[in-house]
Design a protein around this motif. Structure first.
Motif, PDB file in Angstrom:
ATOM      1  N   GLU A   1     -28.064  24.220  11.147  1.00 53.85           N
ATOM      2  CA  GLU A   1     -27.359  25.468  11.483  1.00 53.85           C
ATOM      3  C   GLU A   1     -26.919  25.540  12.944  1.00 53.85           C
ATOM      4  O   GLU A   1     -26.131  26.403  13.304  1.00 53.85           O
ATOM      5  N   VAL A   2     -27.477  24.677  13.780  1.00 50.09           N
ATOM      6  CA  VAL A   2     -27.169  24.804  15.214  1.00 50.09           C
ATOM      7  C   VAL A   2     -26.503  23.556  15.788  1.00 50.09           C
ATOM      8  O   VAL A   2     -26.173  23.506  16.967  1.00 50.09           O
ATOM      9  N   GLU A   3     -26.283  22.581  14.916  1.00 46.81           N
ATOM     10  CA  GLU A   3     -25.774  21.298  15.369  1.00 46.81           C
ATOM     11  C   GLU A   3     -24.540  21.412  16.268  1.00 46.81           C
ATOM     12  O   GLU A   3     -24.444  20.760  17.303  1.00 46.81           O
ATOM     13  N   HIS A   4     -23.593  22.283  15.882  1.00 52.01           N
ATOM     14  CA  HIS A   4     -22.344  22.400  16.642  1.00 52.01           C
ATOM     15  C   HIS A   4     -22.527  23.170  17.948  1.00 52.01           C
ATOM     16  O   HIS A   4     -21.580  23.328  18.702  1.00 52.01           O
ATOM     17  N   LEU A   5     -23.737  23.682  18.179  1.00 53.65           N
ATOM     18  CA  LEU A   5     -23.986  24.482  19.378  1.00 53.65           C
ATOM     19  C   LEU A   5     -24.759  23.722  20.449  1.00 53.65           C
ATOM     20  O   LEU A   5     -24.917  24.193  21.570  1.00 53.65           O
ATOM     21  N   ILE A   6     -25.250  22.550  20.083  1.00 54.82           N
ATOM     22  CA  ILE A   6     -26.123  21.793  20.989  1.00 54.82           C
ATOM     23  C   ILE A   6     -25.291  20.946  21.953  1.00 54.82           C
ATOM     24  O   ILE A   6     -24.394  20.229  21.538  1.00 54.82           O
ATOM     25  N   ASP A   7     -25.598  21.019  23.247  1.00 55.94           N
ATOM     26  CA  ASP A   7     -24.885  20.194  24.223  1.00 55.94           C
ATOM     27  C   ASP A   7     -25.509  18.803  24.357  1.00 55.94           C
ATOM     28  O   ASP A   7     -24.799  17.817  24.370  1.00 55.94           O
ATOM     29  N   ARG A   8     -26.817  18.787  24.492  1.00 58.52           N
ATOM     30  CA  ARG A   8     -27.481  17.500  24.709  1.00 58.52           C
ATOM     31  C   ARG A   8     -28.695  17.371  23.814  1.00 58.52           C
ATOM     32  O   ARG A   8     -29.355  18.351  23.502  1.00 58.52           O
ATOM     33  N   VAL A   9     -28.957  16.146  23.423  1.00 54.25           N
ATOM     34  CA  VAL A   9     -30.091  15.891  22.554  1.00 54.25           C
ATOM     35  C   VAL A   9     -30.989  14.832  23.185  1.00 54.25           C
ATOM     36  O   VAL A   9     -30.521  13.785  23.632  1.00 54.25           O
ATOM     37  N   ILE A  10     -32.283  15.144  23.233  1.00 53.99           N
ATOM     38  CA  ILE A  10     -33.263  14.186  23.739  1.00 53.99           C
ATOM     39  C   ILE A  10     -34.168  13.816  22.562  1.00 53.99           C
ATOM     40  O   ILE A  10     -34.757  14.688  21.926  1.00 53.99           O
ATOM     41  N   PHE A  11     -34.221  12.530  22.267  1.00 54.48           N
ATOM     42  CA  PHE A  11     -35.040  12.075  21.141  1.00 54.48           C
ATOM     43  C   PHE A  11     -36.387  11.573  21.644  1.00 54.48           C
ATOM     44  O   PHE A  11     -36.449  10.747  22.563  1.00 54.48           O
ATOM     45  N   LEU A  12     -37.428  12.047  21.002  1.00 52.08           N
ATOM     46  CA  LEU A  12     -38.784  11.725  21.418  1.00 52.08           C
ATOM     47  C   LEU A  12     -39.498  10.957  20.314  1.00 52.08           C
ATOM     48  O   LEU A  12     -39.377  11.298  19.141  1.00 52.08           O
TER      49      LEU A  12
END
Lengths: 128, 226
Positions: free
Chosen positions: B183-194
């Motif tokens: 639901e928020v994918e198009h709103l995210i600027d940056r993604v940090i994978f842990l």
């Protein structure tokens, strides 16, 4: 207004395309004030940054103009809008040709079917 | 800019819960900390707030070691259940000097929360809304949201996601942990994978779409399933 975004292509380009379409079909008229960045973001449910980026791009393409302290406006210059119209057409045709070419249909057959389908579409709009 | 540098933590015999975690959270962006369960996402947020001790690492905001410019929104309700929503808001207003009552009231209206409802009787979604309301009304430049979307129905998720498209985002740097991004994918600027307490990948989501035609979920699959 709810846009269904393709998550595999840039959101700002999708919104930009949506906006250009509105200008080209005259939903946003020449010289008319357009929604603020804030209003656009909450209407389309996009990040305010994305709205900002879209307006910046529209400014660079001179489709909108922004003066200090007043809402941005659609350009008064019809030739810029005409250019956007042609660009939308070219892009749509390019996509269409890609999909037709991939299934190897001869041009004559494509044109016959294209006309048929186009007329059905047009009639359904007149009926409605 | 919120800067996390060299965060390390072990719990007893469980070594390297966090292993040299460094990243930044810029203002005016929504940064998402993604990881499968038990990868240390919540621990990072708590470590930033000083709620859990760490073995090493620094947290700085604009180069200074201060915490009062960060608000933490936990995934569980921290307000006593006997309080009403209105009482909880009044309590927080008295406690936080920079409290913005206008934001609190606007968000109450938007989220359709009733001032007289008891915290204990709220649905999970409404509890999450109260937490978010408090976080935004605290009026701090940085917000840490711990799983604001977990276990919440679709329509409530959409309402919560709305806040990310609103003017309340302006001037805010947001760090959110989640594994539910549809639901928020198009709103995210940056993604940090842990993974295993280590940052294994950092993406700019628009750049990923533009250069590689990949969604955040595509990247999640690539990162965690290979």
């Amino acid at each position: 207004m709810l846009l269904h975004f393709d998550q595999r292509s840039p959101i700002y380009l999708q919104v930009l395309h949506w906006f250009k379409k509105r200008i080209v079909i005259g939903e946003f008229k020449r010289g008319e004030s357009i929604p603020s960045r804030r209003a656009l973001a909450s209407e389309l449910k996009i990040h305010p940054n994305t709205a900002q980026k879209v307006y910046k791009e529209l400014e660079e393409q001179r489709l909108i103009t922004t003066d200090r302290n007043v809402p941005s406006k659609v350009t008064m210059d019809q030739s810029i809008i005409d250019r956007a119209r042609i660009e939308l057409l070219e892009n749509a045709v390019k996509q269409f040709v890609e999909s037709i070419y991939a299934i190897q249909i001869p041009l004559e057959e494509v044109i016959i079917n294209f006309e048929k389908e186009y007329n059905i579409r047009k009639r359904s709009e007149l009926d409605a | 800019m919120l800067e996390v540098r060299g965060l390390r933590k072990s719990y007893g015999r469980k070594k390297n819960v966090l292993n040299d975690v460094s990243f930044t959270v810029p203002l005016n962006q929504l940064t998402c900390l993604i990881g499968l369960n038990g990868e240390g996402k919540s621990t990072i947020l708590k470590a930033i707030m000083g709620l859990v001790p760490v073995d090493a690492g620094t947290i700085k905001v604009d180069g200074k070691t201060i915490h009062d410019s960060i608000a933490f929104v936990p995934d569980l309700s921290t307000m006593p259940g006997y309080m009403s929503v209105g009482e909880a808001i009044a309590y927080m207003r008295d406690y936080y000097p920079d409290w913005n009552q206008q934001v609190a009231e606007e968000l109450m209206g938007f989220f359709k929360l009733m001032a007289t409802d008891r915290i204990a009787n709220l649905s999970k979604g409404n509890k999450a809304k109260v937490n978010l309301l408090i976080g935004f009304a605290m009026n701090r430049p940085y917000l840490l949201l711990d799983e604001p979307l977990a276990g919440i129905d679709l329509f409530t998720k959409e309402q919560i996601a709305w806040i990310f498209s609103s003017h309340y985002m302006e001037g805010k740097g947001i760090l959110m942990t989640t594994h539910e991004i549809a639901e928020v994918e198009h709103l995210i600027d940056r993604v940090i994978f842990l993974q295993n307490g280590t940052i294994i990948q950092e993406d700019d989501s628009e750049e990923m779409r533009e250069l590689y035609g990949k969604s955040v979920q595509d990247r999640m699959r690539e990162v965690y399933q290979t």
